[in-house]
Design a protein around this motif. Structure first.
Motif, PDB file in Angstrom:
ATOM      1  N   GLU A  44     -10.834   9.451  61.796  1.00 58.29           N
ATOM      2  CA  GLU A  44     -10.750   8.634  60.576  1.00 58.29           C
ATOM      3  C   GLU A  44     -12.059   7.906  60.309  1.00 58.29           C
ATOM      4  O   GLU A  44     -12.473   7.782  59.147  1.00 58.29           O
ATOM      5  N   ASP A  45     -12.730   7.452  61.374  1.00 51.52           N
ATOM      6  CA  ASP A  45     -14.044   6.824  61.196  1.00 51.52           C
ATOM      7  C   ASP A  45     -15.045   7.823  60.622  1.00 51.52           C
ATOM      8  O   ASP A  45     -15.832   7.493  59.738  1.00 51.52           O
ATOM      9  N   ARG A  46     -15.012   9.057  61.135  1.00 53.07           N
ATOM     10  CA  ARG A  46     -15.931  10.087  60.627  1.00 53.07           C
ATOM     11  C   ARG A  46     -15.641  10.416  59.160  1.00 53.07           C
ATOM     12  O   ARG A  46     -16.560  10.634  58.372  1.00 53.07           O
ATOM     13  N   ILE A  47     -14.366  10.458  58.801  1.00 50.75           N
ATOM     14  CA  ILE A  47     -13.998  10.745  57.410  1.00 50.75           C
ATOM     15  C   ILE A  47     -14.483   9.629  56.491  1.00 50.75           C
ATOM     16  O   ILE A  47     -15.007   9.885  55.400  1.00 50.75           O
ATOM     17  N   ALA A  48     -14.345   8.386  56.937  1.00 54.43           N
ATOM     18  CA  ALA A  48     -14.829   7.253  56.140  1.00 54.43           C
ATOM     19  C   ALA A  48     -16.346   7.322  55.964  1.00 54.43           C
ATOM     20  O   ALA A  48     -16.855   7.086  54.859  1.00 54.43           O
ATOM     21  N   ARG A  49     -17.072   7.654  57.045  1.00 54.14           N
ATOM     22  CA  ARG A  49     -18.532   7.785  56.932  1.00 54.14           C
ATOM     23  C   ARG A  49     -18.907   8.939  56.004  1.00 54.14           C
ATOM     24  O   ARG A  49     -19.861   8.849  55.244  1.00 54.14           O
ATOM     25  N   ALA A  50     -18.154  10.017  56.079  1.00 54.00           N
ATOM     26  CA  ALA A  50     -18.446  11.173  55.224  1.00 54.00           C
ATOM     27  C   ALA A  50     -18.267  10.819  53.751  1.00 54.00           C
ATOM     28  O   ALA A  50     -19.042  11.271  52.901  1.00 54.00           O
ATOM     29  N   ALA A  51     -17.265  10.007  53.449  1.00 55.91           N
ATOM     30  CA  ALA A  51     -17.028   9.612  52.057  1.00 55.91           C
ATOM     31  C   ALA A  51     -18.195   8.795  51.507  1.00 55.91           C
ATOM     32  O   ALA A  51     -18.493   8.847  50.312  1.00 55.91           O
ATOM     33  N   ALA A  52     -18.862   8.061  52.387  1.00 55.32           N
ATOM     34  CA  ALA A  52     -19.996   7.243  51.976  1.00 55.32           C
ATOM     35  C   ALA A  52     -21.324   7.995  52.079  1.00 55.32           C
ATOM     36  O   ALA A  52     -22.370   7.474  51.706  1.00 55.32           O
ATOM     37  N   TYR A  53     -21.285   9.210  52.571  1.00 58.47           N
ATOM     38  CA  TYR A  53     -22.464  10.013  52.863  1.00 58.47           C
ATOM     39  C   TYR A  53     -23.137  10.475  51.572  1.00 58.47           C
ATOM     40  O   TYR A  53     -22.531  11.186  50.776  1.00 58.47           O
ATOM     41  N   GLN A  54     -24.358  10.071  51.356  1.00 58.52           N
ATOM     42  CA  GLN A  54     -25.111  10.488  50.176  1.00 58.52           C
ATOM     43  C   GLN A  54     -26.544  10.812  50.578  1.00 58.52           C
ATOM     44  O   GLN A  54     -27.172  10.045  51.310  1.00 58.52           O
ATOM     45  N   VAL A  55     -27.027  11.934  50.126  1.00 60.13           N
ATOM     46  CA  VAL A  55     -28.425  12.298  50.315  1.00 60.13           C
ATOM     47  C   VAL A  55     -28.963  12.598  48.929  1.00 60.13           C
ATOM     48  O   VAL A  55     -28.378  13.398  48.194  1.00 60.13           O
ATOM     49  N   GLY A  56     -30.058  11.960  48.565  1.00 60.37           N
ATOM     50  CA  GLY A  56     -30.587  12.168  47.232  1.00 60.37           C
ATOM     51  C   GLY A  56     -32.044  12.570  47.243  1.00 60.37           C
ATOM     52  O   GLY A  56     -32.730  12.489  48.258  1.00 60.37           O
ATOM     53  N   GLY A  57     -32.490  13.017  46.108  1.00 64.24           N
ATOM     54  CA  GLY A  57     -33.886  13.380  45.922  1.00 64.24           C
ATOM     55  C   GLY A  57     -34.016  14.698  45.187  1.00 64.24           C
ATOM     56  O   GLY A  57     -33.076  15.495  45.126  1.00 64.24           O
ATOM     57  N   ALA A  58     -35.181  14.914  44.637  1.00 59.47           N
ATOM     58  CA  ALA A  58     -35.450  16.145  43.896  1.00 59.47           C
ATOM     59  C   ALA A  58     -35.473  17.361  44.808  1.00 59.47           C
ATOM     60  O   ALA A  58     -35.356  18.498  44.343  1.00 59.47           O
ATOM     61  N   ASP A  59     -35.594  17.131  46.124  1.00 60.41           N
ATOM     62  CA  ASP A  59     -35.662  18.223  47.092  1.00 60.41           C
ATOM     63  C   ASP A  59     -34.311  18.489  47.764  1.00 60.41           C
ATOM     64  O   ASP A  59     -34.264  19.068  48.838  1.00 60.41           O
ATOM     65  N   VAL A  60     -33.211  18.073  47.116  1.00 59.91           N
ATOM     66  CA  VAL A  60     -31.877  18.213  47.701  1.00 59.91           C
ATOM     67  C   VAL A  60     -31.008  19.128  46.843  1.00 59.91           C
ATOM     68  O   VAL A  60     -30.957  18.980  45.617  1.00 59.91           O
ATOM     69  N   ILE A  61     -30.326  20.053  47.493  1.00 60.68           N
ATOM     70  CA  ILE A  61     -29.273  20.861  46.861  1.00 60.68           C
ATOM     71  C   ILE A  61     -27.982  20.546  47.597  1.00 60.68           C
ATOM     72  O   ILE A  61     -27.942  20.549  48.829  1.00 60.68           O
ATOM     73  N   ASN A  62     -26.934  20.230  46.849  1.00 63.10           N
ATOM     74  CA  ASN A  62     -25.623  19.941  47.424  1.00 63.10           C
ATOM     75  C   ASN A  62     -24.779  21.205  47.437  1.00 63.10           C
ATOM     76  O   ASN A  62     -24.675  21.894  46.420  1.00 63.10           O
ATOM     77  N   LEU A  63     -24.176  21.489  48.585  1.00 62.78           N
ATOM     78  CA  LEU A  63     -23.339  22.677  48.742  1.00 62.78           C
ATOM     79  C   LEU A  63     -21.965  22.252  49.246  1.00 62.78           C
ATOM     80  O   LEU A  63     -21.850  21.708  50.344  1.00 62.78           O
ATOM     81  N   MET A  64     -20.928  22.467  48.438  1.00 63.36           N
ATOM     82  CA  MET A  64     -19.552  22.129  48.810  1.00 63.36           C
ATOM     83  C   MET A  64     -18.978  23.283  49.628  1.00 63.36           C
ATOM     84  O   MET A  64     -18.980  24.430  49.188  1.00 63.36           O
TER      85      MET A  64
END
Length: 187
Positions: free
Chosen positions: A143-163
């Motif tokens: 549950e702690d890992r899931i909470a951290r994942a929900a807050a997990y954000q990586v940004g920048g022009a050099d980022v591609i998000n893959l679901m």
């Protein structure tokens, strides 16, 4: 020959980073332009997870002090390192794919160019299923890992998000297309 590109794979535990990397490695095994280096980890080889190079904490510290790692970090009470041999691969025009901690992204950005960060994510329900299935964490740790994942954000022009919520083979295909430069936006 032009310089190769460094691809940094990031994402919280349970999103399937190792499965995606292993799948891409299998699909690209006959292409010498792609390198998937093993990481040095202060974790027993038989502890499960990725295929890695087991190293003691003392040896890790010695090698880190000697400059043997192009990138290194600590996470979850373990030390991780990537050999400086990746620099020669990049200079030779090969693309290097590594699973890293998001905590070293700014350092990596300062050292390496070109670089692309692929941020892997999955829904909370999928994360819970995967973390429970691997059996390494307690219910509260999950549950702690899931909470951290929900807050997990990586940004920048050099980022591609893959679901990575659907079929593994589909996600592997998307990752391979990103690595080959066929995709430039979020998936």
């Amino acid at each position: 020959m032009t310089a190769g590109k460094l691809f940094l794979i990031v994402g919280p535990s349970g999103v399937g980073k190792d499965s995606l990397i292993d799948g891409a490695k299998a699909r690209l095994r006959d292409d010498p332009d792609f390198v998937f280096p093993s990481r040095f980890i202060t974790r027993p080889k038989d502890a499960g997870g990725e295929d890695h190079i087991e190293i003691s904490a003392a040896d890790f510290d010695t090698r880190a002090a000697a400059g043997d790692f192009a990138l290194s970090w600590r996470a979850h009470n373990l030390s991780y390192g990537v050999s400086t041999t990746i620099k020669a691969d990049l200079v030779a025009g090969r693309h290097v794919i590594i699973n890293v901690s998001r905590g070293i992204l700014d350092e990596a950005r300062a050292i390496f160019s070109p670089l692309l960060i692929i941020s892997i994510s999955a829904s909370s329900a999928i994360l819970r299923q995967r973390l429970q299935a691997r059996g390494r964490e307690s219910a509260s740790d999950i549950e702690d890992r899931i909470a951290r994942a929900a807050a997990y954000q990586v940004g920048g022009a050099d980022v591609i998000n893959l679901m990575n919520d659907g079929e593994l083979e589909d996600a592997i295909g998307m990752l391979v297309r990103i690595l080959k430069g066929q995709v430039h936006g979020d998936l």
